[in-house]
Scaffold this motif. Structure first.
Motif, PDB file in Angstrom:
ATOM      1  N   GLN A 124      14.497  53.288 -29.918  1.00  0.00           N
ATOM      2  CA  GLN A 124      14.140  52.791 -31.248  1.00  0.00           C
ATOM      3  C   GLN A 124      12.672  52.373 -31.297  1.00  0.00           C
ATOM      4  OE1 GLN A 124      17.326  49.752 -31.556  1.00  0.00           O
ATOM      5  NE2 GLN A 124      18.064  50.918 -33.314  1.00  0.00           N
ATOM      6  N   SER A 125      12.107  52.369 -32.516  1.00  0.00           N
ATOM      7  CA  SER A 125      10.702  51.980 -32.699  1.00  0.00           C
ATOM      8  C   SER A 125      10.559  50.462 -32.561  1.00  0.00           C
ATOM      9  CB  SER A 125      10.198  52.433 -34.064  1.00  0.00           C
ATOM     10  OG  SER A 125      10.199  53.849 -34.144  1.00  0.00           O
ATOM     11  N   ILE A 126       9.473  50.036 -31.910  1.00  0.00           N
ATOM     12  CA  ILE A 126       9.285  48.622 -31.578  1.00  0.00           C
ATOM     13  C   ILE A 126       7.958  48.120 -32.145  1.00  0.00           C
ATOM     14  CG2 ILE A 126       9.071  46.955 -29.695  1.00  0.00           C
ATOM     15  CD1 ILE A 126      10.688  48.900 -27.957  1.00  0.00           C
ATOM     16  N   LEU A 127       7.995  47.008 -32.886  1.00  0.00           N
ATOM     17  CA  LEU A 127       6.795  46.347 -33.402  1.00  0.00           C
ATOM     18  C   LEU A 127       6.576  45.062 -32.608  1.00  0.00           C
ATOM     19  CD1 LEU A 127       4.542  46.184 -35.583  1.00  0.00           C
ATOM     20  CD2 LEU A 127       6.150  44.869 -36.981  1.00  0.00           C
ATOM     21  N   ILE A 128       5.362  44.902 -32.072  1.00  0.00           N
ATOM     22  CA  ILE A 128       5.034  43.728 -31.262  1.00  0.00           C
ATOM     23  C   ILE A 128       4.087  42.831 -32.050  1.00  0.00           C
ATOM     24  CG2 ILE A 128       3.984  42.944 -29.098  1.00  0.00           C
ATOM     25  CD1 ILE A 128       4.796  45.669 -27.903  1.00  0.00           C
ATOM     26  N   LEU A 129       4.494  41.561 -32.217  1.00  0.00           N
ATOM     27  CA  LEU A 129       3.711  40.586 -32.984  1.00  0.00           C
ATOM     28  C   LEU A 129       3.181  39.505 -32.059  1.00  0.00           C
ATOM     29  CD1 LEU A 129       6.405  40.147 -35.743  1.00  0.00           C
ATOM     30  CD2 LEU A 129       4.235  41.236 -36.144  1.00  0.00           C
ATOM     31  N   GLY A 130       1.988  39.024 -32.352  1.00  0.00           N
ATOM     32  CA  GLY A 130       1.431  37.937 -31.557  1.00  0.00           C
ATOM     33  C   GLY A 130       0.022  37.616 -32.007  1.00  0.00           C
ATOM     34  N   LYS A 131      -0.405  36.394 -31.748  1.00  0.00           N
ATOM     35  CA  LYS A 131      -1.757  35.992 -32.124  1.00  0.00           C
ATOM     36  C   LYS A 131      -2.775  36.679 -31.203  1.00  0.00           C
ATOM     37  CE  LYS A 131      -1.343  31.827 -29.294  1.00  0.00           C
ATOM     38  NZ  LYS A 131      -1.288  30.360 -29.268  1.00  0.00           N
ATOM     39  N   PRO A 132      -4.061  36.744 -31.583  1.00  0.00           N
ATOM     40  CA  PRO A 132      -5.076  37.379 -30.734  1.00  0.00           C
ATOM     41  C   PRO A 132      -5.158  36.709 -29.355  1.00  0.00           C
ATOM     42  CG  PRO A 132      -5.939  37.006 -32.943  1.00  0.00           C
ATOM     43  CD  PRO A 132      -4.614  36.322 -32.889  1.00  0.00           C
ATOM     44  N   GLY A 133      -5.241  37.535 -28.319  1.00  0.00           N
ATOM     45  CA  GLY A 133      -5.413  37.026 -26.958  1.00  0.00           C
ATOM     46  C   GLY A 133      -4.127  36.700 -26.232  1.00  0.00           C
ATOM     47  N   VAL A 134      -2.967  36.972 -26.858  1.00  0.00           N
ATOM     48  CA  VAL A 134      -1.700  36.621 -26.213  1.00  0.00           C
ATOM     49  C   VAL A 134      -1.232  37.688 -25.220  1.00  0.00           C
ATOM     50  CG1 VAL A 134      -0.030  37.649 -27.820  1.00  0.00           C
ATOM     51  CG2 VAL A 134       0.479  35.440 -26.756  1.00  0.00           C
ATOM     52  N   GLY A 135      -1.835  38.888 -25.296  1.00  0.00           N
ATOM     53  CA  GLY A 135      -1.500  39.930 -24.317  1.00  0.00           C
ATOM     54  C   GLY A 135      -0.759  41.127 -24.884  1.00  0.00           C
ATOM     55  N   LYS A 136      -0.905  41.401 -26.202  1.00  0.00           N
ATOM     56  CA  LYS A 136      -0.205  42.526 -26.824  1.00  0.00           C
ATOM     57  C   LYS A 136      -0.678  43.870 -26.261  1.00  0.00           C
ATOM     58  CE  LYS A 136      -1.395  41.530 -31.055  1.00  0.00           C
ATOM     59  NZ  LYS A 136      -2.224  40.350 -30.765  1.00  0.00           N
ATOM     60  N   THR A 137      -1.999  44.021 -26.118  1.00  0.00           N
ATOM     61  CA  THR A 137      -2.546  45.283 -25.620  1.00  0.00           C
ATOM     62  C   THR A 137      -2.108  45.554 -24.186  1.00  0.00           C
ATOM     63  OG1 THR A 137      -4.465  44.987 -27.074  1.00  0.00           O
ATOM     64  CG2 THR A 137      -4.672  46.609 -25.317  1.00  0.00           C
ATOM     65  N   THR A 138      -2.085  44.522 -23.360  1.00  0.00           N
ATOM     66  CA  THR A 138      -1.626  44.664 -21.975  1.00  0.00           C
ATOM     67  C   THR A 138      -0.181  45.137 -21.934  1.00  0.00           C
ATOM     68  OG1 THR A 138      -3.113  42.867 -21.304  1.00  0.00           O
ATOM     69  CG2 THR A 138      -1.352  43.449 -19.779  1.00  0.00           C
ATOM     70  N   ILE A 139       0.631  44.614 -22.845  1.00  0.00           N
ATOM     71  CA  ILE A 139       2.052  44.973 -22.887  1.00  0.00           C
ATOM     72  C   ILE A 139       2.243  46.435 -23.294  1.00  0.00           C
ATOM     73  CG2 ILE A 139       4.214  44.559 -24.142  1.00  0.00           C
ATOM     74  CD1 ILE A 139       3.276  41.545 -24.214  1.00  0.00           C
ATOM     75  N   ILE A 140       1.535  46.886 -24.344  1.00  0.00           N
ATOM     76  CA  ILE A 140       1.759  48.275 -24.781  1.00  0.00           C
ATOM     77  C   ILE A 140       1.131  49.271 -23.803  1.00  0.00           C
ATOM     78  CG2 ILE A 140       2.046  47.739 -27.221  1.00  0.00           C
ATOM     79  CD1 ILE A 140      -0.766  48.815 -27.707  1.00  0.00           C
ATOM     80  N   ARG A 141       0.135  48.840 -23.039  1.00  0.00           N
ATOM     81  CA  ARG A 141      -0.407  49.709 -21.976  1.00  0.00           C
ATOM     82  C   ARG A 141       0.666  49.962 -20.917  1.00  0.00           C
ATOM     83  NH1 ARG A 141      -4.276  46.579 -20.244  1.00  0.00           N
ATOM     84  NH2 ARG A 141      -5.750  47.244 -21.842  1.00  0.00           N
ATOM     85  N   GLU A 142       1.380  48.906 -20.559  1.00  0.00           N
ATOM     86  CA  GLU A 142       2.461  49.047 -19.575  1.00  0.00           C
ATOM     87  C   GLU A 142       3.638  49.825 -20.173  1.00  0.00           C
ATOM     88  OE1 GLU A 142       4.745  48.293 -15.993  1.00  0.00           O
ATOM     89  OE2 GLU A 142       2.693  48.767 -16.585  1.00  0.00           O
ATOM     90  N   ILE A 143       3.886  49.657 -21.479  1.00  0.00           N
ATOM     91  CA  ILE A 143       4.937  50.442 -22.144  1.00  0.00           C
ATOM     92  C   ILE A 143       4.606  51.933 -22.073  1.00  0.00           C
ATOM     93  CG2 ILE A 143       5.884  51.001 -24.434  1.00  0.00           C
ATOM     94  CD1 ILE A 143       5.878  48.024 -25.069  1.00  0.00           C
ATOM     95  N   ALA A 144       3.328  52.269 -22.307  1.00  0.00           N
ATOM     96  CA  ALA A 144       2.898  53.677 -22.229  1.00  0.00           C
ATOM     97  C   ALA A 144       3.158  54.249 -20.838  1.00  0.00           C
ATOM     98  CB  ALA A 144       1.422  53.786 -22.590  1.00  0.00           C
TER      99      ALA A 144
END
Length: 454
Positions: A124-144
């Protein structure tokens, strides 16, 4: 968790007095960013807090020394270092001269997605929410990396600011076998998203920082083509997306609806209400509070409907503790207390869920639960063996009883319970709450029992 951060490559671009200080710092591995402003002391921001790095004032020469050793700045005033994930952003004066630098340390952290591995496998499609600097980009890099390497899917990353795969034509190894499409101009991101689907036959598309109406519309178009989406956007929780008009397409869109007098009376609401317009582009939402604590909405459609109606919201919180298991906890929160302490007991006697409702609201169910160490459930018009099997699989402290007098909770099908006036009268006399299910499905029974024991 393993960390690959290439910090030395960033330190080589800084003036020597800064490099020496950081190399000798006890919290070198916890550094988040380095700030250099003209005429001010250089500052480093660690996960433990900010700290000055030197008593020396930053000069024009110091800024020039760094800018000559990194790539050219883009139209968004961002630059990077070849084959790394670091990002350098600049501040300019009115003459477009650089007067400040923010050096953000990029890290490829392997294992960050362990909290939600099962959600990735759902497709399923996943939307990740969070304030700036919380680590969203790091998480989707690992998801990739996990989706492309471990699940062997065709993954395309739409990398607008080169944060996911680094500022180089050769992507950083942290994304695994996933392919990366760069975006020439930020305002063209939505076009590149559609191009990725039409030209490269991906099974998964990953997008960082969805922020405009066109990008939200493109995400919806991609979802309707049957491609799994993983995207991030700024916001602490789902309510922020509802209140952000350009992004409402991500969760199905919001519209005003005028109800008839009879319908408004039946719903016990005013005549003009907000409703979801269509199906959400993302089926799952993850709210990132910090690196090891996430709130999961497994059904965005239901969560949005409950939020708009002002009902109770059922959240799933997942916490990761180093060298221990992941803890999953269900919580029932009133809409107006979403930011209160998760451990605060909430009243559920007035809740009316999509899948179940409380037939008699004579007392607060949590009070009953607190008074009894063990929960005895009387099943009405539900399969006794089915309930017994679900309770055994969930491993909860619930006993099924065939005598109403021994029960402190009644569960059954709503349509049958409402017709049995005698049962309702007995329950009222003994102050026993009754929960009515719409259907006798394993999913609905499981969710209800998880709510009760949580």
């Amino acid at each position: 968790m393993n960390v690959d951060e290439d910090l030395d490559k960033l330190l080589e671009t800084l003036p020597s007095f800064l490099t020496n200080h950081i190399n000798n710092h006890i919290y070198k591995d916890k550094i988040i960013e380095i700030v250099m402003d003209l005429g001010r002391r250089p500052e480093a921001r660690f996960s433990t807090g900010p700290e000055y790095l030197s008593s020396k004032i930053i000069s024009w020469q110091d800024l020039e020394y760094t800018t000559k050793r990194i790539s050219k700045f883009s139209n968004e005033n961002r630059a990077g270092i070849e084959r790394t994930l670091h990002r350098i952003s600049c501040i300019r004066n009115r003459q477009f001269l650089i007067t400040g630098l923010t050096c953000r340390i990029g890290r490829a952290i392997f294992g960050t997605i362990s909290l939600a591995r099962d959600l990735l496998e759902s497709g399923q499609s996943i939307l990740i929410l969070g304030k700036p600097g919380v680590g969203k980009t790091t998480i989707i890099r690992e998801i990739a990396r996990v989706l492309s390497d471990e699940m062997e899917k065709r993954v395309i990353i739409v990398d607008t600011s080169n944060e996911i795969a680094g500022d180089s034509d050769i992507p950083h190894p942290g994304i695994g076998r996933a392919r990366r499409m760069q975006v020439a101009q930020t305002n063209l991101q939505h076009q590149v998203m559609i191009e990725a689907v039409e030209n490269h036959m991906p099974q998964v598309i990953i997008i960082d920082e969805i922020g405009t109406e066109l990008e939200a519309l493109a995400a919806r178009t991609i979802a309707e083509k049957g491609v799994q989406l993983v995207g991030t956007t700024h916001g602490n929780c789902l309510e922020n997306v509802i209140k952000n008009p350009p992004l409402t397409d991500l969760i199905g869109g919001i519209q005003y609806v005028t109800l008839s007098d009879e319908e408004a009376k039946r719903r016990k609401t005013q005549k003009s209400i907000l409703e979801r317009k269509g199906y959400p582009a993302f089926q799952i939402a993850i709210e990132i509070h910090d690196q090891n604590s996430w709130t999961i909405h497994e059904n965005v459609q239901e969560s949005i409907d409950l939020l708009l109606r002002g009902h109770f919201l059922i959240n799933q919180t997942r916490k990761f503790i180093q060298n221990e298991k992941t803890f999953i906890q269900y919580q029932t929160l009133p809409i107006n207390s979403r930011f209160t302490n998760f451990n605060t007991p909430q009243t559920v006697s007035t809740v009316s869920q999509k899948n179940w409702s409380v037939i008699n609201n004579q007392l607060n169910f949590l009070n009953t639960l607190n008074q009894s160490k063990k929960l005895n459930v009387y099943s009405y018009s539900l399969s006794y063996n089915l309930l017994k099997e679900i309770i055994a699989k969930l491993d909860v402290n619930i006993t099924l009883t065939k005598e109403i007098k021994n029960a402190n909770l009644i569960i059954g099908l709503k349509k049958h319970l409402q017709q049995n006036q005698k049962l309702q009268y007995l329950a009222k006399q003994k102050n026993i709450p009754i929960y009515g299910l719409n259907r006798s499905s394993i999913y609905q029974i499981t969710k209800l029992i998880q709510l009760i024991v949580s």
